[in-house]
Design a protein around this motif. Sequence first.
Motif, PDB file in Angstrom:
ATOM      1  N   LYS A 100       0.831  -1.204   0.000  1.00  0.00           N
ATOM      2  CA  LYS A 100       0.000   0.000   0.000  1.00  0.00           C
ATOM      3  C   LYS A 100       0.871   1.261   0.000  1.00  0.00           C
ATOM      4  CE  LYS A 100      -4.019  -2.033   2.297  1.00  0.00           C
ATOM      5  NZ  LYS A 100      -4.916  -1.978   3.487  1.00  0.00           N
ATOM      6  N   ILE A 101       2.027   1.190   0.666  1.00  0.00           N
ATOM      7  CA  ILE A 101       2.901   2.363   0.745  1.00  0.00           C
ATOM      8  C   ILE A 101       3.389   2.757  -0.641  1.00  0.00           C
ATOM      9  CG2 ILE A 101       5.126   3.232   1.569  1.00  0.00           C
ATOM     10  CD1 ILE A 101       4.735   1.607   4.092  1.00  0.00           C
ATOM     11  N   PHE A 102       3.930   1.786  -1.385  1.00  0.00           N
ATOM     12  CA  PHE A 102       4.421   2.126  -2.712  1.00  0.00           C
ATOM     13  C   PHE A 102       3.273   2.511  -3.640  1.00  0.00           C
ATOM     14  CE2 PHE A 102       5.671   1.146  -7.087  1.00  0.00           C
ATOM     15  CZ  PHE A 102       6.720   2.058  -7.207  1.00  0.00           C
ATOM     16  N   SER A 103       2.145   1.854  -3.513  1.00  0.00           N
ATOM     17  CA  SER A 103       0.993   2.184  -4.346  1.00  0.00           C
ATOM     18  C   SER A 103       0.572   3.640  -4.155  1.00  0.00           C
ATOM     19  CB  SER A 103      -0.174   1.255  -4.005  1.00  0.00           C
ATOM     20  OG  SER A 103      -1.316   1.599  -4.760  1.00  0.00           O
ATOM     21  N   GLN A 104       0.611   4.108  -2.907  1.00  0.00           N
ATOM     22  CA  GLN A 104       0.239   5.490  -2.623  1.00  0.00           C
ATOM     23  C   GLN A 104       1.254   6.465  -3.212  1.00  0.00           C
ATOM     24  OE1 GLN A 104       0.318   6.863   1.524  1.00  0.00           O
ATOM     25  NE2 GLN A 104      -1.691   7.794   1.183  1.00  0.00           N
ATOM     26  N   VAL A 105       2.542   6.170  -3.022  1.00  0.00           N
ATOM     27  CA  VAL A 105       3.588   7.022  -3.594  1.00  0.00           C
ATOM     28  C   VAL A 105       3.441   7.075  -5.109  1.00  0.00           C
ATOM     29  CG1 VAL A 105       6.079   7.205  -3.995  1.00  0.00           C
ATOM     30  CG2 VAL A 105       5.224   6.676  -1.705  1.00  0.00           C
ATOM     31  N   HIS A 106       3.273   5.922  -5.710  1.00  0.00           N
ATOM     32  CA  HIS A 106       3.167   5.827  -7.169  1.00  0.00           C
ATOM     33  C   HIS A 106       1.968   6.602  -7.697  1.00  0.00           C
ATOM     34  CE1 HIS A 106       2.668   3.092 -10.918  1.00  0.00           C
ATOM     35  NE2 HIS A 106       3.367   4.175 -11.210  1.00  0.00           N
ATOM     36  N   SER A 107       0.824   6.462  -7.034  1.00  0.00           N
ATOM     37  CA  SER A 107      -0.407   7.086  -7.527  1.00  0.00           C
ATOM     38  C   SER A 107      -0.365   8.611  -7.433  1.00  0.00           C
ATOM     39  CB  SER A 107      -1.617   6.552  -6.752  1.00  0.00           C
ATOM     40  OG  SER A 107      -1.569   6.961  -5.389  1.00  0.00           O
ATOM     41  N   ARG A 108       0.398   9.146  -6.499  1.00  0.00           N
ATOM     42  CA  ARG A 108       0.480  10.591  -6.329  1.00  0.00           C
ATOM     43  C   ARG A 108       1.602  11.227  -7.156  1.00  0.00           C
ATOM     44  NH1 ARG A 108      -2.108  12.954  -1.758  1.00  0.00           N
ATOM     45  NH2 ARG A 108      -3.305  11.441  -0.539  1.00  0.00           N
ATOM     46  N   SER A 109       2.452  10.395  -7.711  1.00  0.00           N
ATOM     47  CA  SER A 109       3.606  10.914  -8.433  1.00  0.00           C
ATOM     48  C   SER A 109       3.332  11.017  -9.927  1.00  0.00           C
ATOM     49  CB  SER A 109       4.808  10.002  -8.210  1.00  0.00           C
ATOM     50  OG  SER A 109       4.618   8.753  -8.854  1.00  0.00           O
ATOM     51  N   GLU A 110       4.213  11.711 -10.615  1.00  0.00           N
ATOM     52  CA  GLU A 110       4.164  11.764 -12.073  1.00  0.00           C
ATOM     53  C   GLU A 110       4.904  10.578 -12.676  1.00  0.00           C
ATOM     54  OE1 GLU A 110       5.065  14.937 -15.694  1.00  0.00           O
ATOM     55  OE2 GLU A 110       6.056  15.190 -13.749  1.00  0.00           O
ATOM     56  N   SER A 111       6.013  10.194 -12.039  1.00  0.00           N
ATOM     57  CA  SER A 111       6.786   9.049 -12.532  1.00  0.00           C
ATOM     58  C   SER A 111       7.641   8.490 -11.410  1.00  0.00           C
ATOM     59  CB  SER A 111       7.680   9.450 -13.715  1.00  0.00           C
ATOM     60  OG  SER A 111       8.690  10.361 -13.302  1.00  0.00           O
ATOM     61  N   VAL A 112       7.932   7.194 -11.511  1.00  0.00           N
ATOM     62  CA  VAL A 112       8.844   6.518 -10.582  1.00  0.00           C
ATOM     63  C   VAL A 112       9.770   5.641 -11.405  1.00  0.00           C
ATOM     64  CG1 VAL A 112       9.110   5.024  -8.579  1.00  0.00           C
ATOM     65  CG2 VAL A 112       7.045   6.441  -8.798  1.00  0.00           C
ATOM     66  N   GLU A 113      11.054   5.835 -11.214  1.00  0.00           N
ATOM     67  CA  GLU A 113      12.035   4.986 -11.882  1.00  0.00           C
ATOM     68  C   GLU A 113      12.921   4.357 -10.809  1.00  0.00           C
ATOM     69  OE1 GLU A 113      15.372   5.862 -15.148  1.00  0.00           O
ATOM     70  OE2 GLU A 113      13.331   5.679 -15.889  1.00  0.00           O
ATOM     71  N   THR A 114      12.982   3.027 -10.801  1.00  0.00           N
ATOM     72  CA  THR A 114      13.710   2.306  -9.761  1.00  0.00           C
ATOM     73  C   THR A 114      14.922   1.597 -10.350  1.00  0.00           C
ATOM     74  OG1 THR A 114      11.729   1.962  -8.417  1.00  0.00           O
ATOM     75  CG2 THR A 114      13.574   0.467  -8.035  1.00  0.00           C
ATOM     76  N   TYR A 115      16.049   1.796  -9.668  1.00  0.00           N
ATOM     77  CA  TYR A 115      17.284   1.108 -10.018  1.00  0.00           C
ATOM     78  C   TYR A 115      17.477  -0.041  -9.034  1.00  0.00           C
ATOM     79  CZ  TYR A 115      18.179   5.315 -12.754  1.00  0.00           C
ATOM     80  OH  TYR A 115      18.087   6.351 -13.654  1.00  0.00           O
ATOM     81  N   TYR A 116      17.609  -1.253  -9.565  1.00  0.00           N
ATOM     82  CA  TYR A 116      17.861  -2.433  -8.752  1.00  0.00           C
ATOM     83  C   TYR A 116      19.375  -2.648  -8.723  1.00  0.00           C
ATOM     84  CZ  TYR A 116      12.879  -3.578  -8.972  1.00  0.00           C
ATOM     85  OH  TYR A 116      11.503  -3.556  -8.853  1.00  0.00           O
ATOM     86  N   LEU A 117      19.934  -2.671  -7.509  1.00  0.00           N
ATOM     87  CA  LEU A 117      21.378  -2.643  -7.343  1.00  0.00           C
ATOM     88  C   LEU A 117      21.863  -3.795  -6.474  1.00  0.00           C
ATOM     89  CD1 LEU A 117      21.555   1.164  -6.411  1.00  0.00           C
ATOM     90  CD2 LEU A 117      21.762   0.185  -8.708  1.00  0.00           C
ATOM     91  N   GLN A 118      23.085  -4.230  -6.721  1.00  0.00           N
ATOM     92  CA  GLN A 118      23.746  -5.239  -5.891  1.00  0.00           C
ATOM     93  C   GLN A 118      25.037  -4.642  -5.363  1.00  0.00           C
ATOM     94  OE1 GLN A 118      25.469  -8.631  -7.849  1.00  0.00           O
ATOM     95  NE2 GLN A 118      25.045  -9.980  -6.126  1.00  0.00           N
ATOM     96  N   SER A 119      25.214  -4.668  -4.053  1.00  0.00           N
ATOM     97  CA  SER A 119      26.365  -4.020  -3.433  1.00  0.00           C
ATOM     98  C   SER A 119      27.684  -4.661  -3.841  1.00  0.00           C
ATOM     99  CB  SER A 119      26.233  -4.080  -1.902  1.00  0.00           C
ATOM    100  OG  SER A 119      27.390  -3.549  -1.286  1.00  0.00           O
ATOM    101  N   LEU A 120      28.646  -3.801  -4.161  1.00  0.00           N
ATOM    102  CA  LEU A 120      30.024  -4.228  -4.405  1.00  0.00           C
ATOM    103  C   LEU A 120      30.923  -3.838  -3.236  1.00  0.00           C
ATOM    104  CD1 LEU A 120      30.332  -3.183  -8.162  1.00  0.00           C
ATOM    105  CD2 LEU A 120      30.043  -5.488  -7.244  1.00  0.00           C
ATOM    106  N   GLY A 121      30.297  -3.379  -2.155  1.00  0.00           N
ATOM    107  CA  GLY A 121      31.060  -2.985  -0.974  1.00  0.00           C
ATOM    108  C   GLY A 121      31.075  -1.478  -0.796  1.00  0.00           C
TER     109      GLY A 121
END
Length: 222
Positions: A81-102
């Motif tokens: 529900k949290i992300f759904s609310q953020v998404h619905s109120r925003s113009e756009s959301v772009e997410t970067y999926y990352l893996q830590s290298l340290g």
Amino acid sequence: MTLTLMVTLSIVSYSKNKWWAFKQMQLLPPELAKITGCEFVKVLGTGSGFGFSLWPDFNTYALLLKWKDEEATENFFGSSKIFSQVHSRSESVETYYLQSLGAHGSWYGKNPFPEKGKYTGGEIAVITRARININKLPRFWQFVPKASKSIQNANGLIYTKGIGEWPLIEQATFSIWENEQAMKNYAYADIHKEIIGKVKKENWYKEELFSRFNVIKRLSHS
């Protein structure tokens, strides 16, 4: 590929609901911290222009989250529900999926990304964060335009955005590079080396963190 740990950074842009978005910097963190599998939470403002910035961008915010596993990540973006609310109120959301290298350094006394994966080639992301000593603020901001110009002109830079919790004294940057060599070429360039030398010699920072990540994927939420 199954990842036991994942970091996501979402750039959230608003054309409306800007006051609501600003308030979420205080309201969202305790709610996000309750989510199963969420191990690190930062809701960050952003700066205008390149790199560190005195001028906030009230149209854009960042969600920096660390997850226990891929399932927790997908549950958040897919059904929470949290992300759904953020998404619905925003113009756009772009997410970067990352893996830590340290990472080395700390963020409020702890290293949030100690996991050291293996660089897999291709795009690499960097988060640098600094808490500036109050008595060094004039000196720090004196060199910001020079630093911003250098990264703006850097070869191999794909994207960069200033992010942070408190304007003026707590600053960070998120950047994506074509590959590790492009990132290193910038890091060891004369202008960047000059500024880093002054940081160390003149003790500008009370705390700092440098972290690198494989870019697993980039997703624009529709």
